[in-house]
Each structure stands twice: as C-alpha cells, then as structure tokens.
Design an enzyme around this catalytic site. Structure first.
Site, PDB file in Angstrom:
ATOM      1  N   LYS A  46      37.074  35.032  43.970  1.00  0.00           N
ATOM      2  CA  LYS A  46      35.861  35.226  44.753  1.00  0.00           C
ATOM      3  C   LYS A  46      34.625  35.348  43.865  1.00  0.00           C
ATOM      4  O   LYS A  46      33.515  35.100  44.294  1.00  0.00           O
ATOM      5  CB  LYS A  46      35.995  36.538  45.566  1.00  0.00           C
ATOM      6  CG  LYS A  46      37.079  36.520  46.603  1.00  0.00           C
ATOM      7  CD  LYS A  46      37.005  37.793  47.478  1.00  0.00           C
ATOM      8  CE  LYS A  46      37.944  38.819  46.891  1.00  0.00           C
ATOM      9  NZ  LYS A  46      38.120  40.013  47.752  1.00  0.00           N
ATOM     10  N   GLY A  47      34.829  35.807  42.656  1.00  0.00           N
ATOM     11  CA  GLY A  47      33.700  36.211  41.820  1.00  0.00           C
ATOM     12  C   GLY A  47      32.622  35.161  41.622  1.00  0.00           C
ATOM     13  O   GLY A  47      31.429  35.471  41.584  1.00  0.00           O
ATOM     14  N   GLU A 101      33.027  29.102  37.210  1.00  0.00           N
ATOM     15  CA  GLU A 101      33.568  30.454  37.039  1.00  0.00           C
ATOM     16  C   GLU A 101      32.418  31.446  36.870  1.00  0.00           C
ATOM     17  O   GLU A 101      31.339  31.072  36.404  1.00  0.00           O
ATOM     18  CB  GLU A 101      34.446  30.520  35.779  1.00  0.00           C
ATOM     19  CG  GLU A 101      35.931  30.377  36.041  1.00  0.00           C
ATOM     20  CD  GLU A 101      36.535  31.594  36.737  1.00  0.00           C
ATOM     21  OE1 GLU A 101      35.779  32.374  37.340  1.00  0.00           O
ATOM     22  OE2 GLU A 101      37.757  31.750  36.684  1.00  0.00           O
ATOM     23  N   ASP A 102      32.674  32.698  37.228  1.00  0.00           N
ATOM     24  CA  ASP A 102      31.681  33.733  36.919  1.00  0.00           C
ATOM     25  C   ASP A 102      31.868  34.242  35.500  1.00  0.00           C
ATOM     26  O   ASP A 102      30.900  34.477  34.788  1.00  0.00           O
ATOM     27  CB  ASP A 102      31.722  34.892  37.931  1.00  0.00           C
ATOM     28  CG  ASP A 102      33.115  35.480  38.104  1.00  0.00           C
ATOM     29  OD1 ASP A 102      34.093  34.853  37.656  1.00  0.00           O
ATOM     30  OD2 ASP A 102      33.218  36.569  38.683  1.00  0.00           O
ATOM     31  N   ASP A 105      37.151  35.525  30.491  1.00  0.00           N
ATOM     32  CA  ASP A 105      37.480  36.752  29.760  1.00  0.00           C
ATOM     33  C   ASP A 105      38.582  36.395  28.762  1.00  0.00           C
ATOM     34  O   ASP A 105      38.299  35.865  27.690  1.00  0.00           O
ATOM     35  CB  ASP A 105      37.935  37.781  30.811  1.00  0.00           C
ATOM     36  CG  ASP A 105      37.706  39.206  30.380  1.00  0.00           C
ATOM     37  OD1 ASP A 105      38.191  39.561  29.289  1.00  0.00           O
ATOM     38  OD2 ASP A 105      37.072  39.975  31.111  1.00  0.00           O
ATOM     39  N   PHE A 154      33.231  45.879  29.905  1.00  0.00           N
ATOM     40  CA  PHE A 154      33.541  45.559  31.302  1.00  0.00           C
ATOM     41  C   PHE A 154      32.244  45.415  32.082  1.00  0.00           C
ATOM     42  O   PHE A 154      31.336  46.236  31.973  1.00  0.00           O
ATOM     43  CB  PHE A 154      34.398  46.675  31.923  1.00  0.00           C
ATOM     44  CG  PHE A 154      34.888  46.321  33.296  1.00  0.00           C
ATOM     45  CD1 PHE A 154      36.016  45.531  33.465  1.00  0.00           C
ATOM     46  CD2 PHE A 154      34.209  46.756  34.423  1.00  0.00           C
ATOM     47  CE1 PHE A 154      36.471  45.197  34.728  1.00  0.00           C
ATOM     48  CE2 PHE A 154      34.651  46.420  35.706  1.00  0.00           C
ATOM     49  CZ  PHE A 154      35.781  45.638  35.851  1.00  0.00           C
ATOM     50  N   ASP A 161      33.177  42.275  40.181  1.00  0.00           N
ATOM     51  CA  ASP A 161      33.451  43.543  40.860  1.00  0.00           C
ATOM     52  C   ASP A 161      34.224  44.514  39.994  1.00  0.00           C
ATOM     53  O   ASP A 161      34.876  44.130  39.022  1.00  0.00           O
ATOM     54  CB  ASP A 161      34.281  43.285  42.125  1.00  0.00           C
ATOM     55  CG  ASP A 161      35.746  42.969  41.785  1.00  0.00           C
ATOM     56  OD1 ASP A 161      35.975  41.996  41.013  1.00  0.00           O
ATOM     57  OD2 ASP A 161      36.645  43.674  42.247  1.00  0.00           O
ATOM     58  N   ARG A 167      29.765  43.454  43.670  1.00  0.00           N
ATOM     59  CA  ARG A 167      29.542  42.001  43.671  1.00  0.00           C
ATOM     60  C   ARG A 167      28.130  41.634  44.120  1.00  0.00           C
ATOM     61  O   ARG A 167      27.561  40.637  43.697  1.00  0.00           O
ATOM     62  CB  ARG A 167      30.539  41.298  44.603  1.00  0.00           C
ATOM     63  CG  ARG A 167      31.986  41.368  44.172  1.00  0.00           C
ATOM     64  CD  ARG A 167      32.814  40.406  45.014  1.00  0.00           C
ATOM     65  NE  ARG A 167      34.235  40.684  44.957  1.00  0.00           N
ATOM     66  CZ  ARG A 167      35.070  40.204  44.043  1.00  0.00           C
ATOM     67  NH1 ARG A 167      34.620  39.432  43.090  1.00  0.00           N
ATOM     68  NH2 ARG A 167      36.350  40.500  44.081  1.00  0.00           N
TER      69      ARG A 167
HETATM   70  C1  PRP Z   1      38.053  37.236  37.364  1.00  0.00           C
HETATM   71  C2  PRP Z   1      37.037  36.134  37.154  1.00  0.00           C
HETATM   72  C3  PRP Z   1      37.846  35.012  36.540  1.00  0.00           C
HETATM   73  C4  PRP Z   1      38.931  35.752  35.790  1.00  0.00           C
HETATM   74  C5  PRP Z   1      38.632  35.739  34.320  1.00  0.00           C
HETATM   75  O1  PRP Z   1      38.708  37.037  38.578  1.00  0.00           O
HETATM   76  O2  PRP Z   1      36.432  35.753  38.341  1.00  0.00           O
HETATM   77  O3  PRP Z   1      38.409  34.167  37.517  1.00  0.00           O
HETATM   78  O4  PRP Z   1      38.945  37.098  36.279  1.00  0.00           O
HETATM   79  O5  PRP Z   1      39.573  36.471  33.612  1.00  0.00           O
HETATM   80  P1  PRP Z   1      40.488  35.842  32.480  1.00  0.00           P
HETATM   81  O6  PRP Z   1      39.641  34.931  31.657  1.00  0.00           O
HETATM   82  O7  PRP Z   1      40.967  37.051  31.698  1.00  0.00           O
HETATM   83  O8  PRP Z   1      41.641  35.134  33.126  1.00  0.00           O
HETATM   84  P2  PRP Z   1      39.543  38.196  39.310  1.00  0.00           P
HETATM   85  O9  PRP Z   1      40.992  38.013  39.029  1.00  0.00           O
HETATM   86  O10 PRP Z   1      38.958  39.535  38.979  1.00  0.00           O
HETATM   87  O11 PRP Z   1      39.304  37.832  40.840  1.00  0.00           O
HETATM   88  P3  PRP Z   1      37.922  37.806  41.656  1.00  0.00           P
HETATM   89  O12 PRP Z   1      37.110  36.635  41.137  1.00  0.00           O
HETATM   90  O13 PRP Z   1      38.347  37.606  43.076  1.00  0.00           O
HETATM   91  O14 PRP Z   1      37.226  39.122  41.419  1.00  0.00           O
END
Ligand code: PRP
Length: 181
Positions: A46-47, A101-102, A105, A154, A161, A167
C-alpha cells in the site's frame, strides 16, 4: 511538528516542498525517457500509492496504471522476511514497465517483484522509488528514478506507516526517540 505513534516520537526529515520538488525532477526524467512508449506503471501497495499518484500526475503522459500488493512488515519495524506478493492483471508482455515503490529497504521486496515481472516478458523494467536506503539494501538493484537516498533510520509519512499509522502525513518523518508519553 513531531509525531508520536505507539510511544515512539518521529521528527520531520523531508518536508512536503522538498518531496514535491524531487518528484518533479524524477517525473521530468521519466517523461523524457518514455516519450511515445505508453509505459505501464506498477504501483506496489500500500505504501507507494501516495507517491505514485503524485508521480504519475507529474509525468502527465499516456500510460497504463496497475497495482500489485506486497506485504512483509506487519506492525513491526523490521521485515518479517516472509513476503506475500499478488499477481498483476495487466498484460505486460512487450510493454515498458516502471515499478513504483515508496521505499527500498533491504531490497527483498523489489527483488522478488522484479523476478516475478521478468517471467511475463516485458520489453523493459525500471524502478521509481521515493526513498532508498543504500546502507541497508542487500540486493543489487538499479533504482533508475530515486528521489532520495536516506540513512538506516525507521521512517513514516507520505505513504510509509508504523503499525498502519502515519501514511497520510505530507512529509517524511524519522524515528527520533521513545516518547515519555
Ligand atoms: C514496505 C515498502 C516496500 C517494502 C520495502 O512495504 O512499501 O514495499 O516494505 O522493504 P524491503 O526493501 O526491506 O523489502 P510493507 O511490507 O511495509 O507494506 P506496505 O507498503 O503495505 O506498508
């Protein structure tokens, strides 16, 4: 203004104006690179939906918009390592795809998405991300359109979120300290 969520205090890292300018810059690059290519933007829910709406409107060119959901963090601050990924319904064979992507990480989510998309034979796949954490990323990934490289802290806001809160914030905030509240 600082925000407190579940006893954790967050301080502004990137203002709404700073974010808007960076999106305008990356949107102009996408518009130039994809002129007449009718790209498919794949939004990772969703991010990324907040960033994606602003980016796609700023690109302002004919395109297809698709969504894909990826979930790995739950209510925690670190990846659970277990990733749930949905299928996309659009036919991307021979199409030019931009994954939105947002945040990248660890990079595990994006790596899995790119691997899945490759099996559908797109003409090309590039990535647009609001944020990247190079010191944390474990995968070799090309982030062609990246608004900001940030440290390992973080973050919340602008789609990101903590336990499903934060968000809606227009700026990006970094974890500052445990609150006394
Ligand atoms: C977050 C973000 C990326 C992912 C990045 O999603 O939106 O998709 O984590 O992390 P990584 O590089 O360590 O894989 P999340 O799983 O929190 O879901 P969300 O977008 O619904 O909040």
């Amino acid at each position: 203004m600082n925000y407190v969520i579940n006893g954790k205090e967050f301080r502004e890292l990137l203002s709404a104006d700073t974010i808007e300018r960076a999106i305008g810059r990356e949107a102009a690059r996408i518009r130039e690179h994809y002129a007449n290519l009718d790209p498919v933007f794949v939004i990772v829910l969703k991010g990324a939906m907040f960033f994606a709406v602003d980016l796609i409107r700023a690109v302002a060119m004919p395109c297809t918009v698709e969504v894909l959901s990826a979930k790995s963090y739950g209510d925690a601050m670190e990846s659970s390592g277990e990733l749930r990924l949905s299928e996309i319904s659009a036919v991307i064979r021979n199409r030019h795809v931009v994954v939105i992507e947002d945040i990248v990480d660890t990079g595990l989510t994006l790596k899995k998405i790119l691997d899945q998309l490759k099996h559908q034979f797109p003409a090309s796949v590039q990535v647009a991300t609001l944020l990247s954490k190079p010191s944390v990323t474990k995968e070799q990934l090309e982030l062609r359109y990246c608004c900001f490289e940030v440290g390992p802290e973080f973050l919340i806001g602008y789609g990101l979120d903590y336990a499903e809160q934060g968000r809606e914030l227009k700026a990006v905030y970094a974890l500052h300290r445990e609150s006394a509240e």
